[in-house]
Design a protein around this motif. Structure first.
Motif, PDB file in Angstrom:
ATOM      1  N   UNK A   1      11.710  -8.234 -30.499  1.00 37.29           N
ATOM      2  CA  UNK A   1      11.553  -8.020 -29.108  1.00 37.29           C
ATOM      3  C   UNK A   1       9.872  -8.218 -28.890  1.00 37.29           C
ATOM      4  N   UNK A   2       9.529  -8.439 -27.529  1.00 37.86           N
ATOM      5  CA  UNK A   2       8.222  -8.276 -27.051  1.00 37.86           C
ATOM      6  C   UNK A   2       7.918  -7.183 -26.067  1.00 37.86           C
ATOM      7  N   UNK A   3       6.923  -6.652 -26.276  1.00 36.79           N
ATOM      8  CA  UNK A   3       6.537  -5.603 -25.079  1.00 36.79           C
ATOM      9  C   UNK A   3       5.986  -6.262 -23.807  1.00 36.79           C
ATOM     10  N   UNK A   4       6.120  -5.660 -22.753  1.00 32.75           N
ATOM     11  CA  UNK A   4       5.715  -6.213 -21.503  1.00 32.75           C
ATOM     12  C   UNK A   4       4.764  -5.365 -20.703  1.00 32.75           C
ATOM     13  N   UNK A   5       4.153  -5.841 -19.655  1.00 34.90           N
ATOM     14  CA  UNK A   5       3.281  -5.304 -18.978  1.00 34.90           C
ATOM     15  C   UNK A   5       3.741  -5.643 -17.619  1.00 34.90           C
ATOM     16  N   UNK A   6       3.506  -4.764 -16.468  1.00 37.17           N
ATOM     17  CA  UNK A   6       3.871  -5.179 -15.130  1.00 37.17           C
ATOM     18  C   UNK A   6       2.921  -5.850 -14.441  1.00 37.17           C
ATOM     19  N   UNK A   7       3.407  -7.088 -13.755  1.00 35.74           N
ATOM     20  CA  UNK A   7       2.380  -7.965 -13.132  1.00 35.74           C
ATOM     21  C   UNK A   7       2.465  -7.783 -11.576  1.00 35.74           C
ATOM     22  N   UNK A   8       2.449  -8.818 -10.953  1.00 35.48           N
ATOM     23  CA  UNK A   8       2.541  -9.069  -9.511  1.00 35.48           C
ATOM     24  C   UNK A   8       4.003  -8.745  -9.202  1.00 35.48           C
ATOM     25  N   UNK A   9       4.246  -8.200  -7.824  1.00 40.54           N
ATOM     26  CA  UNK A   9       5.471  -8.200  -7.520  1.00 40.54           C
ATOM     27  C   UNK A   9       6.184  -9.457  -7.536  1.00 40.54           C
ATOM     28  N   UNK A  10       7.319  -9.693  -7.595  1.00 42.55           N
ATOM     29  CA  UNK A  10       8.202 -10.719  -7.631  1.00 42.55           C
ATOM     30  C   UNK A  10       9.051 -11.039  -6.394  1.00 42.55           C
ATOM     31  N   UNK A  11       9.739 -12.098  -6.205  1.00 45.99           N
ATOM     32  CA  UNK A  11      10.561 -12.105  -5.050  1.00 45.99           C
ATOM     33  C   UNK A  11      11.424 -10.998  -4.641  1.00 45.99           C
ATOM     34  N   UNK A  12      11.900 -10.347  -5.732  1.00 42.45           N
ATOM     35  CA  UNK A  12      12.548  -8.905  -5.256  1.00 42.45           C
ATOM     36  C   UNK A  12      11.759  -7.758  -4.768  1.00 42.45           C
ATOM     37  N   UNK A  13      10.524  -7.968  -4.773  1.00 39.93           N
ATOM     38  CA  UNK A  13       9.493  -7.003  -4.438  1.00 39.93           C
ATOM     39  C   UNK A  13       9.080  -6.060  -5.562  1.00 39.93           C
ATOM     40  N   UNK A  14       9.862  -6.325  -6.805  1.00 39.39           N
ATOM     41  CA  UNK A  14       9.443  -5.437  -7.825  1.00 39.39           C
ATOM     42  C   UNK A  14       8.448  -6.076  -8.697  1.00 39.39           C
ATOM     43  N   UNK A  15       7.552  -5.298  -9.395  1.00 33.09           N
ATOM     44  CA  UNK A  15       6.633  -5.880 -10.407  1.00 33.09           C
ATOM     45  C   UNK A  15       7.186  -6.518 -11.188  1.00 33.09           C
ATOM     46  N   UNK A  16       6.793  -7.783 -11.746  1.00 32.64           N
ATOM     47  CA  UNK A  16       7.376  -8.725 -12.621  1.00 32.64           C
ATOM     48  C   UNK A  16       6.846  -8.260 -13.865  1.00 32.64           C
ATOM     49  N   UNK A  17       7.652  -8.360 -14.946  1.00 35.69           N
ATOM     50  CA  UNK A  17       7.330  -7.907 -16.362  1.00 35.69           C
ATOM     51  C   UNK A  17       6.599  -9.318 -16.925  1.00 35.69           C
ATOM     52  N   UNK A  18       5.451  -8.906 -17.762  1.00 40.80           N
ATOM     53  CA  UNK A  18       4.678 -10.154 -18.178  1.00 40.80           C
ATOM     54  C   UNK A  18       4.471  -9.922 -19.711  1.00 40.80           C
ATOM     55  N   UNK A  19       4.960 -10.699 -20.678  1.00 42.46           N
ATOM     56  CA  UNK A  19       4.800 -10.458 -22.250  1.00 42.46           C
ATOM     57  C   UNK A  19       3.610 -10.317 -22.600  1.00 42.46           C
ATOM     58  N   UNK A  20       3.188  -9.255 -23.348  1.00 44.50           N
ATOM     59  CA  UNK A  20       1.876  -8.884 -23.872  1.00 44.50           C
ATOM     60  C   UNK A  20       1.784  -9.566 -25.251  1.00 44.50           C
TER      61      UNK A  20
END
Lengths: 485, 278
Positions: free
Chosen positions: A365-384
């Motif tokens: 697995x890879x850990x994620x950080x939350x980035x900018x909101x995506x089309x769904x309005x939720x902050x999109x995960x970005x791999x660290x």
């Protein structure tokens, strides 16, 4: 005069102890007693504007039924519920009331809202235990038969609701179900511990009591096409509510290793095929010691809680965003954690590793950080970068959504679909661009909830009834074509 | 409930049923299958429709008893009913008018290849047939295949009947004799299909194989039957069961078929004990 609030929080739902229930497929929530139900119902302040009703996709007269419960008139409450909802025992258990009726409850502005869902369930269970008849469904209340035939494709929540409404309007209704048992996701998807199958069966029995004919093992698109239902079997209109489609798997190495499932398969094996009772039932399932379920919705919760009950020592829920973005009901997440589910947030699998027998042995697995909101309005995960870690697992279940089933669209070229394969239908009526064909539920919207599918079924039934009344009178009665396997 | 109309033993543990299923008989095309369940606690098992008689509303299924579910099925007799029969499922075989096809069946795979051969002939095509098995007793449908295939060669591994050797040797022989085929259809054990593909691949001869993975619903919902074809994920129940053999990841198909091997063996042992004590 305003009612004095003496109880600011919902009357708690009695639950089986987590240490007991994590090993049992028995129902987790045991339901209100008569006393608890009346206590909770009396919290309703009987506000004038009744915002809760607008929050119900099937338009239940909530204030009336709650008042009836408070006064101890459970039969009356049951009739109020049944007038709008054929499946109250189901909805009382699986509807996300916190996002619907309860969200709009006036009491909820300052305190916790009235526990409308729990009351609905109480009334349904009480009625079932006392064998209360549904008077609005009794044969005497039937309108005269219209002589019109409607086919319902799929017997999930959308199809069942449409079928009931159309039968009540006097149309002759046949449901075609591809699997061997009716109920759709209520049977194959939602586990016994959240929705006992005997409850689904008894709710469906009400439909057959209404004269609805249910044909199981009928795969529409294969055994009969949509056009054949019209032209050869003589149906006047039809409703497509075929529900879930092809499950998605991520494009990572190892998804075809043994022990890797879609949630659809994992849950179907356990719920519909009763693999949890193997070998008494013939269908097997991998009983993993370390199970990882990928996803954050209710299907993921159902899967990971099933894994515990199948004997997992560690049942992980891997979700790529944070808890705030989880689409699952808060109550389900809470129940899962109480039972010992280990939630791993902000992580996603990158690779599944197998052993020499092609069985999955680990997940990278890879850990994620939350980035900018995506089309769904939720902050999109970005791999660290550099955050990879490995989890020892012998079962992996992907609950990451699904695409549209191709069986009907591939055999109905004049039925327009979206670029994702979902049927294009008017949200207000379910009407598709093919005359006489209506659709609703997940095959139109993509994965959603039981109650939203029921709402779609109800709206479509209304529109189908109007459509049938506009049809010119029939010159001849279509021959009763033999339908059977 | 679909009733069994007739039953006949074709080989040890291999039975042909004719089943009353008018809608399926009318609709099915070569290459398609049904999913059946014998009883309330039973599994859903996919079985190729070996033949159909639309006039009498019947389909035939040829079943080799290998595990508990197929043993239970093969114990049923004419007059008994099968609890659930759903179909026809899967994509029909792509049959072009007038095509020249070599149809190769290995063991029980002949039951899958036969309806395809019959379909090719019905479309005005020509069929060369090769049916093979370990030994004479296991050869099935020779008469039926001979009626639609010319030539129709039989091979046995031990030489007890027909030519001694493998179906691939018979295929090489036909090719050597100058038979020209638009395509080869090979159905049988995975190693056999793989071996046929290794003969045809260098020749660029299109080869269709039919896969029989573990399935649950058979309608595209569960993904249990997923396979890798030319690097792409496909679901056998809705995209197959037939695929370009040169593109199939056979090793993966074989591994996935072993997913429940221990459970299947335990279920079979338990079932044998039940039968013995009954």
């Amino acid at each position: 005069m305003a009612k004095k609030i003496t109880q600011k929080v919902k009357t708690p739902m009695p639950l089986v102890d987590p240490d007991v229930r994590r090993h049992s497929f028995g129902e987790v929530a045991t339901g209100y007693s008569v006393e608890l139900a009346r206590q909770e119902a009396s919290r309703c302040i009987e506000c004038k504007n009744m915002p809760c009703v607008a929050g119900c996709p099937v338009e239940i007269d909530i204030p009336t039924f709650v008042r009836q419960v408070a006064s101890g008139d459970f039969d009356g409450a049951f009739q109020t519920l049944s007038a709008k909802n054929l499946l109250p025992a189901v909805c009382g258990r699986v509807c996300p009331q916190e996002d619907q009726c309860e969200k709009l409850c006036t009491l909820g502005v300052r305190f916790e809202p009235v526990a409308i869902g729990r009351l609905e369930r109480f009334v349904a269970d009480y009625a079932s235990a006392c064998h209360l008849p549904v008077t609005c469904l009794s044969p005497t209340s039937h309108v005269t038969g219209t002589g019109r035939k409607v086919a319902i494709v799929g017997s999930g929540p959308a199809g069942l609701t449409a079928a009931a409404d159309l039968a009540k309007l006097g149309h002759s209704v046949t449901i075609f179900e591809a699997l061997h048992k009716p109920g759709g996701v209520l049977m194959y998807g939602i586990p016994e511990f959240r929705l006992p199958k005997t409850i689904v069966e008894s709710e469906i029995d009400k439909l057959t009591g209404l004269g609805v004919d249910i044909k199981t093992n009928h795969v529409i698109g294969r055994m009969f096409t949509i056009d054949e239902l019209f032209n050869e079997l003589g149906f006047d209109a039809l409703f497509i509510g075929t529900g879930a489609g092809l499950p998605h798997f991520p494009s990572i190495p190892g998804v075809n290793l043994i022990g890797v499932y879609s949630a659809n398969e994992y849950l179907t094996r356990s719920n519909l095929m009763k693999a949890y009772r193997f070998p008494e039932h013939d269908t097997p399932i991998v009983r993993g010691k370390n199970v990882a379920v990928i996803g954050g919705g209710n299907t993921a919760m159902d899967s990971v809680r099933t894994a515990l009950r199948l004997g997992a020592e560690h049942a992980y829920l891997i979700y790529r965003r944070s808890r705030d973005e989880m689409p699952a009901r808060a109550e389900e997440v809470e129940h899962a954690e109480e039972e010992g589910v280990e939630i791993v947030l902000l992580a996603a699998p990158t690779e599944l590793l197998g052993n020499e027998k092609s069985r999955v042995r680990a997940m990278r697995c890879v850990r994620m950080a939350l980035g900018e909101p995506d089309a769904s309005g939720r902050r999109s995960p970005v791999p660290i970068a550099g955050s990879e870690f490995e989890l020892e697992v012998d079962t992996v279940v992907f609950a990451v959504g699904q695409g549209a089933n191709p069986l009907i669209r591939s055999t109905t070229p004049d039925l327009p679909v979206t670029k994702w394969g979902y049927i294009v239908a008017d949200p207000a009526t379910g009407a598709t661009q093919k005359p006489g064909v209506f659709a609703g539920g997940d095959i139109v919207t993509g994965g959603a909830t039981v109650i939203s599918a029921m709402g779609a079924g109800r709206r479509a039934a209304r529109a189908i009834d109007a459509y049938l009344h506009r049809l010119p009178a029939r010159g001849h009665v279509a021959a009763d074509v033999f339908i059977s396997t | 409930m679909p009733r069994i109309l007739a039953k006949e033993t074709l080989a040890p543990d291999v039975v042909r049923f004719w089943i009353d299923a008018p809608a399926i008989a009318r609709k099915r095309r070569p290459g398609q299958f049904v999913i059946i369940r014998t009883d309330e606690t039973g599994e859903r098992i996919p079985l190729t429709i070996a033949d159909a008689d639309p006039a009498h509303g019947a389909i035939s299924l040829i079943v080799q008893a290998v595990g508990k579910s197929t043993h239970k099925l093969n114990r049923l007799e004419p007059g008994d009913t099968i609890l659930d029969v759903a179909g026809p499922l899967g994509q029909p075989t792509r049959i072009e008018p007038g095509m020249r096809v070599c149809c190769i069946g290995g063991g029980i795979g002949t039951a899958v290849v036969y309806p395809i051969a019959k379909g090719v002939r019905a479309a005005g095509g020509s069929v060369a047939g090769i049916i093979g098995a370990r030994t004479r007793d296991l050869i099935i449908l020779e008469r039926e295949m001979s009626a639609v295939a010319d030539p129709c060669l039989v091979t046995t591994d031990d030489g007890s009947y027909g030519r001694k050797g493998l179906v691939t040797e018979a295929l090489r022989m036909l090719l050597g004799e100058g038979y020209g085929f638009d395509e080869v259809v090979a159905v049988g054990p995975l190693p056999m299909m793989q071996a046929v593909c290794s003969v045809t691949r260098p020749l660029g001869l299109k080869t269709i194989v039919s896969l029989n993975p573990i399935m649950v619903d058979g309608t595209g919902m569960c993904g249990g039957c997923r396979v890798t074809i030319g690097g792409e994920q496909k679901f056998v129940c809705v995209d197959g069961p037939e695929f370009d053999g040169h593109q199939v990841d056979f090793a993966e198909v074989a591994a996935r078929l072993r997913a429940y091997r221990e459970d299947e063996a335990a279920a079979m042992d338990r079932y044998r004990a039940e039968i013995a004590s009954a």
